[in-house]
Scaffold this active site. Structure first.
Site, PDB file in Angstrom:
ATOM      1  N   LYS A 254      -1.139  -0.694  -3.724  1.00 56.90           N
ATOM      2  CA  LYS A 254      -1.953   0.145  -3.161  1.00 56.90           C
ATOM      3  C   LYS A 254      -1.633   1.508  -2.939  1.00 56.90           C
ATOM      4  CE  LYS A 254      -4.003  -3.267  -0.030  1.00 56.90           C
ATOM      5  NZ  LYS A 254      -4.544  -3.873   1.055  1.00 56.90           N
ATOM      6  N   ILE A 255      -0.400   1.824  -2.697  1.00 56.75           N
ATOM      7  CA  ILE A 255       0.190   3.326  -2.702  1.00 56.75           C
ATOM      8  C   ILE A 255       0.426   3.674  -4.021  1.00 56.75           C
ATOM      9  CG2 ILE A 255       2.147   4.610  -2.212  1.00 56.75           C
ATOM     10  CD1 ILE A 255       2.892   2.987   0.088  1.00 56.75           C
TER      11      ILE A 255
ATOM     12  N   CYS B 156       7.205   0.765  -6.377  1.00 60.60           N
ATOM     13  CA  CYS B 156       7.511  -0.473  -6.317  1.00 60.60           C
ATOM     14  C   CYS B 156       8.416  -1.045  -5.054  1.00 60.60           C
ATOM     15  CB  CYS B 156       8.104  -1.061  -7.668  1.00 60.60           C
ATOM     16  SG  CYS B 156       9.605  -0.172  -7.967  1.00 60.60           S
TER      17      CYS B 156
ATOM     18  N   THR C 194       9.475   7.758  -3.310  1.00 60.92           N
ATOM     19  CA  THR C 194       9.033   7.443  -1.821  1.00 60.92           C
ATOM     20  C   THR C 194       8.838   6.125  -1.450  1.00 60.92           C
ATOM     21  OG1 THR C 194       6.650   7.549  -2.781  1.00 60.92           O
ATOM     22  CG2 THR C 194       7.558   9.737  -1.861  1.00 60.92           C
ATOM     23  N   SER C 195       9.465   5.301  -2.269  1.00 65.93           N
ATOM     24  CA  SER C 195       9.514   3.862  -1.919  1.00 65.93           C
ATOM     25  C   SER C 195      10.679   3.422  -1.131  1.00 65.93           C
ATOM     26  CB  SER C 195       9.379   3.129  -3.131  1.00 65.93           C
ATOM     27  OG  SER C 195       9.224   1.681  -3.063  1.00 65.93           O
ATOM     28  N   ARG C 196      11.694   2.896  -1.779  1.00 60.36           N
ATOM     29  CA  ARG C 196      13.194   2.329  -1.186  1.00 60.36           C
ATOM     30  C   ARG C 196      14.178   2.966  -2.038  1.00 60.36           C
ATOM     31  NH1 ARG C 196      10.441   1.477   2.423  1.00 60.36           N
ATOM     32  NH2 ARG C 196      10.131  -0.420   3.491  1.00 60.36           N
TER      33      ARG C 196
ATOM     34  N   GLU D  63      20.700   5.335   3.761  1.00 59.85           N
ATOM     35  CA  GLU D  63      19.805   6.373   4.872  1.00 59.85           C
ATOM     36  C   GLU D  63      20.184   5.758   6.184  1.00 59.85           C
ATOM     37  OE1 GLU D  63      15.539   4.894   5.123  1.00 59.85           O
ATOM     38  OE2 GLU D  63      15.780   5.868   3.550  1.00 59.85           O
TER      39      GLU D  63
ATOM     40  N   HIS E 183      12.364  10.045   5.037  1.00 63.32           N
ATOM     41  CA  HIS E 183      11.686   8.935   5.282  1.00 63.32           C
ATOM     42  C   HIS E 183      10.239   9.188   6.118  1.00 63.32           C
ATOM     43  CE1 HIS E 183      11.995   4.332   4.430  1.00 63.32           C
ATOM     44  NE2 HIS E 183      10.826   4.760   4.856  1.00 63.32           N
TER      45      HIS E 183
END
Length: 332
Positions: free
Chosen positions: A154-155, A205, A232-234, A263, A295
Site C-alpha cells: 500500500k505504501i 518492503c 522509510t520502511s525498517r 534506533e 521515524h
C-alpha cells in the site's frame, strides 16, 4: 479489560483517550518500553499495546503470559519485534494496524528526496543567517529520472503513483506485482536490474529474515554511482556500516533515512544534552549528503487517528470474542 500501554508519548495519550472515550477499555500508560525489565508492569492487565521499539522476544512473552496477558496489540504495521511462535505457544493473540495512512509515509519519502536534492534544509539555515548565496545548492530535475521502488504494497504503491505524477520513470520489484501500477506504466523487474538502472531507490518492503540487510556491500556495488537511497520502511533493511563505506567512496550520492538499524534508545527521545554512544549514527550525521529523520514518516493527524481507531477496535473485538480481522499468526 485493562491494557498496559508502553512507549507512551503525549500524542499517544491524546489520540487514544479521544478514540477510547466511548469504550470500557481501561488504558494504563507507561513511558518506558516493554522488555525483560518492565514486564512486572503488566500485572493486572489482560493485554499490552506496544510500538516498534518494544522487544517482545520469547522471554518477554513468557513473562507477560505468566502475568495473565492474553493480547498483544501493535499500534503499527510491522511486527518483526514480536516472536509470533512464542505468542502462539502461550496462547496470546497478536493484532496490528496493517494500514493507517500509506499517503503519510509515501509523502515523507518524497519529502526526503526533494530536501536532499534541492537542499532546502541548508538554504533555510543560510537565509536565516543572511547568507543568500546559491553556491553548492545545485540540484537536479526529478522529471525523467528512473526511480526504483522495492516493495509495492500500500505504501509503495502510493509512492509509485506520486513519482509517476512528477514525470519519473518508475520501476519496481515485488514478489506480487500490482496490476494497477502496471497499467500506470510501472515496470516490474528483478532486483539486480532495478539496482543497476535506478537514479533513486526507495525501500518500502517489510523486514523479514530474507530482507534483512537487503542493502549491503554487494548490492550497493550494483547501484549507479551517485545513487540516491531512501528508506522509510525498517532500519535493518540497510547494513549501516556498508552504507557508510558507500558514502565515503561516493558511490552513494545521497542517503535519506527515517529509520535506523539501531534506533532503539535513540529515536523518539530527546537526547540533546547527552553524549551519543552510537558511532555509526554519529558518522552518518557528519555527511553533508545524508538526511535523517527520527521515524516520523507516519506522523500525521490522519495516521494517528487511524492508528488509535484500529487499535482500539482490535482490542474491543478481542474482548467481545469476535473474529480478529488484523490478527498475525506465524507462518506454517
Amino acid at each position: 479489560m485493562k491494557i498496559a500501554f508502553f512507549n507512551t508519548k503525549s500524542y499517544d495519550k491524546e489520540y487514544f483517550k479521544n478514540v477510547n472515550k466511548e469504550s470500557d477499555i481501561e488504558l494504563t500508560f507507561f513511558d518506558g518500553t516493554l522488555n525483560c525489565e518492565t514486564t512486572e508492569l503488566t500485572k493486572g492487565h489482560q493485554g499490552v499495546c506496544v510500538f516498534v521499539n518494544d522487544k517482545l522476544d520469547a522471554d518477554v512473552i513468557k513473562s507477560i503470559a505468566e502475568k495473565g496477558v492474553k493480547l498483544i496489540a501493535l499500534r503499527c504495521a510491522g511486527f518483526n519485534n514480536v516472536n509470533l511462535e512464542a505468542a502462539q505457544k502461550h496462547n496470546i493473540k497478536v493484532v496490528r494496524v496493517p494500514a493507517y495512512s500509506p499517503s503519510a509515509v509515501a509523502e515523507h519519502a518524497l519529502a526526503l528526496i526533494l530536501t536532499l536534492n534541492r537542499k532546502t534544509h541548508k538554504a533555510y539555515n543560510r537565509v536565516r543567517e543572511s547568507n543568500f548565496s546559491l553556491e553548492r545548492l545545485t540540484g537536479f530535475n526529478l522529471k525523467g529520472k528512473t526511480v526504483g521502488v522495492i516493495g509495492t504494497g500500500k505504501i509503495g504503491a502510493e509512492f509509485c503513483t506520486n513519482m509517476i505524477g512528477l514525470g519519473c520513470n518508475v520501476i519496481a520489484q515485488d514478489p506480487y506485482p500490482n496490476d494497477d501500477l502496471k497499467s500506470k506504466g510501472v515496470k516490474y523487474m528483478e532486483i539486480q536490474q532495478l539496482l543497476e538502472q535506478s537514479d533513486i531507490i526507495s525501500l518500502h518492503c517489510p523486514l523479514t529474515p530474507e530482507s534483512k540487510h537487503l542493502i549491503n556491500k554487494a548490492t550497493i556495488k550494483q547501484m549507479k554511482p551517485g545513487v540516491m537511497l531512501i528508506n522509510t520502511s525498517r532500519g535493518a533493511l540497510i547494513k549501516t556500516k556498508d552504507a557508510i563505506k558507500g558514502l565515503k567512496k561516493g558511490h552513494i550520492g545521497y542517503l535519506g533515512i527515517d529509520v535506523y538499524e539501531q534506533e532503539e534508545g535513540l529515536f523518539f527521545n530527546d537526547l540533546s544534552e547527552n553524549i551519543i554512544q552510537d558511532e555509526d549514527i554519529m558518522r552518518l550525521m557528519s555527511f553533508p549528503n545524508v538526511l535523517i529523520t527520527s521515524h516520523q514518516a507516519f506522523f500525521t493527524r490522519e495516521a494517528l487517528e487511524q492508528i488509535a481507531t484500529t487499535t482500539v477496535q482490535n482490542i474491543q473485538d478481542f474482548k467481545e470474542g469476535k473474529p480478529l480481522e488484523n490478527e498475525i499468526v506465524p507462518k506454517p
